[in-house]
Design an enzyme around this catalytic site. Structure first.
Site, mmCIF file in Angstrom:
data_model
loop_
_atom_site.group_PDB
_atom_site.id
_atom_site.type_symbol
_atom_site.label_atom_id
_atom_site.label_comp_id
_atom_site.label_asym_id
_atom_site.label_seq_id
_atom_site.Cartn_x
_atom_site.Cartn_y
_atom_site.Cartn_z
ATOM 1 N N GLU A 143 29.120 44.565 43.877
ATOM 2 C CA GLU A 143 28.657 43.178 43.729
ATOM 3 C C GLU A 143 27.356 42.918 44.478
ATOM 4 O O GLU A 143 26.445 42.272 43.966
ATOM 5 C CB GLU A 143 29.730 42.191 44.188
ATOM 6 C CG GLU A 143 30.903 42.049 43.228
ATOM 7 C CD GLU A 143 31.942 43.141 43.381
ATOM 8 O OE1 GLU A 143 31.821 43.944 44.331
ATOM 9 O OE2 GLU A 143 32.885 43.200 42.569
ATOM 10 N N HIS A 192 41.570 35.588 44.036
ATOM 11 C CA HIS A 192 41.021 35.492 42.676
ATOM 12 C C HIS A 192 41.049 34.049 42.166
ATOM 13 O O HIS A 192 41.051 33.831 40.959
ATOM 14 C CB HIS A 192 41.838 36.349 41.693
ATOM 15 C CG HIS A 192 41.679 37.832 41.871
ATOM 16 N ND1 HIS A 192 42.185 38.509 42.940
ATOM 17 C CD2 HIS A 192 41.057 38.758 41.101
ATOM 18 C CE1 HIS A 192 41.899 39.806 42.821
ATOM 19 N NE2 HIS A 192 41.214 39.978 41.713
#
Lengths: 336, 344
Positions: free
Chosen positions: A68, A137
């Site tokens: 990321e 999440h």
């Protein structure tokens, strides 16, 4: 700028609207390309990129390694040097790994270099709870990025807006962070065909009302509208503002509304403390609308907890329609 | 170090001159020496101005590392790009920036490259391909890969050089960036200036492999170690890496073994290394002295030529500081300018 060439509309889901915006942008401008984890043949974790790789090829729909920080930085570097990358985080939570590139580099590069460059990168953040994915999440951390000068942070709430605002974001010379609530992906709505933009930095009054202003973000706009419908049956007339952009914030639309209704409630999914609602409340306290207030400002935000797994606990973590109805009723009737 | 031995061998064998004497004309080599002096004197001038209170904040000086900056940038054009580090004055000058505007930036003036918004740590000259120094260790690594992605997508034929220090090789960004550059075969050259210390922590204490270049094998790219104080060795490794990059064969990691004479920044008390160690590098391995004697040995320049360069650099530095002093400050009313792009 707003909706210049609106032609026929048809029903699309929020995810389809995003995909259509990206396809239109790639067709219009060869500098536009997509980067992200599993956005190619897999189609993205939420099938937002879908089959775009078949239309545009792997050079323009680029799968990245699970990196990321590096991936976001590559997008920043490509943007600074002339491309128009759209970078997808698989889940907005994973952007915590990329904060260095977002906060220190993308947001500041133009300023640090005295205007010598601009950073036209778009980053997409699937966010929010409600999917049973638990604490890592499901977060809504948009306020983190809203705190950083140099970034623009948007939260479109409808298929129409997400297409138009994404197209505006791609045109924008500065870094735009787009927070997409995962529960909105399947929501359907009328979406114009072809190219149009919805301006960044403009809130939208979704429902006019006289008794109370609710400023809501993202999925909470829909919950607030449901609540407003119920409250109308009790003769409580709610104005619902869809904030749409948290930086730069459209202060005037909120101020004008509060001057009219004399009551303000902020509804957002992010953790209540130090969240978007705190900024709206403080902004109203500093504005001419303060003198118009008939009651204290109310914030309904996420609980001070990580998002839990159990569905009942998860629901209890973020504002729901019943809670909005009750809080609004109490606010208007002076029961609080 | 093997690179040092190689240098000695090249000197003895006159028929087989070192790379730069075969590859560049004499004017280019004299200009390289001038650039090294320009970097050295610029940093001495900046240091003095700091001591006199004309520059505030902090700065990270690269005195002693000039050969790496100049050797790497020798064959680059303005269209080739670099990302630089917090120790980036040398890179900026080697890439072609004007020292007057650099001084102006350090003095916080509106005429500076960053209009007084960046200072030493964000010095940049985009017009000569420098995308900027960086205050974050490893911050420039993914950005360089992104710039190289642009070069590949737009088929510009340009290369991107990513300067970083030994400290950055332990950042996650380093590993992510090298991996992506390798899988996509991007035209980027990773240049590690290993000066032995990340602030106070030695490479031996911080890094599991003996050489930073050893990391390259994990990303299937060549890892080259050079004596970073020898211009020709640096330039030769860079030339090969550039050819490879321009041919679409992907990235290279070059490790320049070098040394910084000054402390990490202005707060450094130098308690982690000995005076003897610093002294030895300064007297035995100074990159400018070494380059000068080599240039004289190969008849590229004489003593008079060297003195002329020093004098012209001295004047340029003096004029640069004067320009900076006389330039206007940015207006406070424009504080928020450049946060966002002004739109019509």
């Amino acid at each position: 700028m707003d909706a210049q060439v609106e032609t026929a509309t048809r029903e699309l889901s929020y995810a389809q609207a995003i995909q259509e915006a990206m396809a239109i942008a790639m067709e219009r401008d060869e500098r536009v390309f997509l980067m992200g984890e599993d956005i190619g043949v897999y189609g993205g974790a939420f099938q937002v990129t879908g089959d775009l790789v078949e239309r545009f090829g792997t050079d323009r729909v680029m799968d990245t390694p699970i990196s990321e920080l590096g991936g976001a930085g590559v997008a920043v570097g490509a943007a600074v040097t002339g491309m128009r990358p759209i970078f997808e985080f698989q889940f907005s939570d994973f952007a915590t790994l990329a904060m260095e590139q977002i906060v220190n580099q993308a947001a500041k590069m133009r300023y640090m270099l005295g205007g010598a460059v601009s950073v036209p990168v778009v980053m997409r953040f699937p966010a929010g709870s409600g999917t049973g994915a638990a604490a890592q999440h499901s977060q809504s951390l948009e306020a983190w990025l809203g705190h950083v000068p140099g970034l623009k942070v948007i939260q479109p709430a409808t298929p129409h807006d997400v297409k138009g605002m994404l197209l505006a974001a791609i045109e924008d010379p500065d870094p735009v962070m787009i927070y997409e609530h995962k529960l909105l992906y399947k929501m359907k709505g009328e979406v114009p065909e072809g190219y149009y933009t919805v301006p960044i930095g403009k809130a939208e009054v979704r429902r006019e009302g006289a008794d109370l202003t609710i400023v809501a973000t993202s999925i909470m706009v829909h919950k607030a509208l449901d609540a407003a419908k119920q409250l109308a049956e009790e003769d409580i007339d709610v104005e619902v503002i869809d904030l749409r952009t948290i930086r730069p914030m459209d202060r005037q639309t909120i101020i004008d509304s509060v001057c009219k209704t004399s009551r303000l409630m902020c509804v957002y999914e992010g953790v209540k403390t130090l969240g978007v609602g705190a900024e709206i409340s403080a902004m109203i306290a500093e504005s001419e609308a303060f003198d118009y207030l008939d009651a204290p400002v109310v914030r309904l935000g996420g609980a001070e907890t990580p998002i839990p797994y159990n569905p009942e606990l998860e629901k209890a973590t973020v504002p729901q329609v019943d809670g909005i109805v009750k809080a609004a009723r109490d606010l208007v009737t002076g029961a609080r | 170090m093997s690179a040092t031995a190689k240098k000695g061998a090249a000197k003895k064998d006159g028929a087989n001159q070192p790379f730069i004497y075969r590859h560049y004309d004499q004017e280019k080599l004299r200009d390289a020496l001038r650039k090294m002096y320009l970097i050295r004197q610029f940093e001495e001038g900046a240091e003095e101005s700091y001591m006199r209170g004309l520059i505030h904040g902090t700065m990270h000086l690269s005195i002693g590392q000039e050969a790496s900056a100049v050797g790497i940038c020798l064959g680059l054009t303005d269209e080739d790009q670099i990302t630089s580090t917090h120790r980036g004055h040398g890179h900026c000058i080697a890439k072609g920036a004007d020292v007057s505007r650099m001084f102006a930036e350090f003095f916080g003036k509106i005429t500076g490259y960053c209009r007084g918004r960046g200072g030493s740590m964000h010095i940049a000259d985009v017009s000569t391909g420098n995308l900027g120094a960086n205050g974050i260790v490893g911050g420039g690594l993914p950005i360089a890969v992104g710039a190289a992605l642009t070069a590949k997508k737009m088929k510009t034929g340009n290369v991107v050089v990513c300067f970083f220090g030994d400290g950055a090789n332990n950042e996650g960004a380093f590993h992510e960036a090298l991996n992506m550059a390798a899988i996509w075969k991007l035209p980027v050259i990773f240049v590690c200036e290993n000066n032995g210390y990340g602030m106070s922590t030695s490479v031996a204490r911080a890094t599991a492999v003996p050489n930073i270049a050893d990391r390259a094998s994990a990303y299937a790219m060549p890892g080259v170690i050079v004596d970073g104080n020898v211009v020709s060795d640096v330039a030769e490794a860079m030339h090969e890496a550039t050819e490879r990059a321009r041919n679409g064969e992907g990235p290279t990691l070059i490790e320049c073994k070098t040394y910084r004479y000054r402390g990490h920044s202005k707060s450094d008390r130098n308690r982690y290394r000995t005076k003897e160690e610093i002294e030895e590098w300064m007297t035995e391995r100074d990159p400018i002295e070494a380059f000068e004697s080599q240039l004289m040995e190969f008849g590229v320049i004489d003593q008079k030529g060297i003195e002329d360069i020093r004098e012209s650099v001295r004047k340029e530095i003096e004029a640069g500081i004067e320009f900076a002093k006389e330039s206007p400050m940015p207006e406070v009313a424009n504080l928020e300018k450049y946060v966002y792009t002004e739109q019509a």
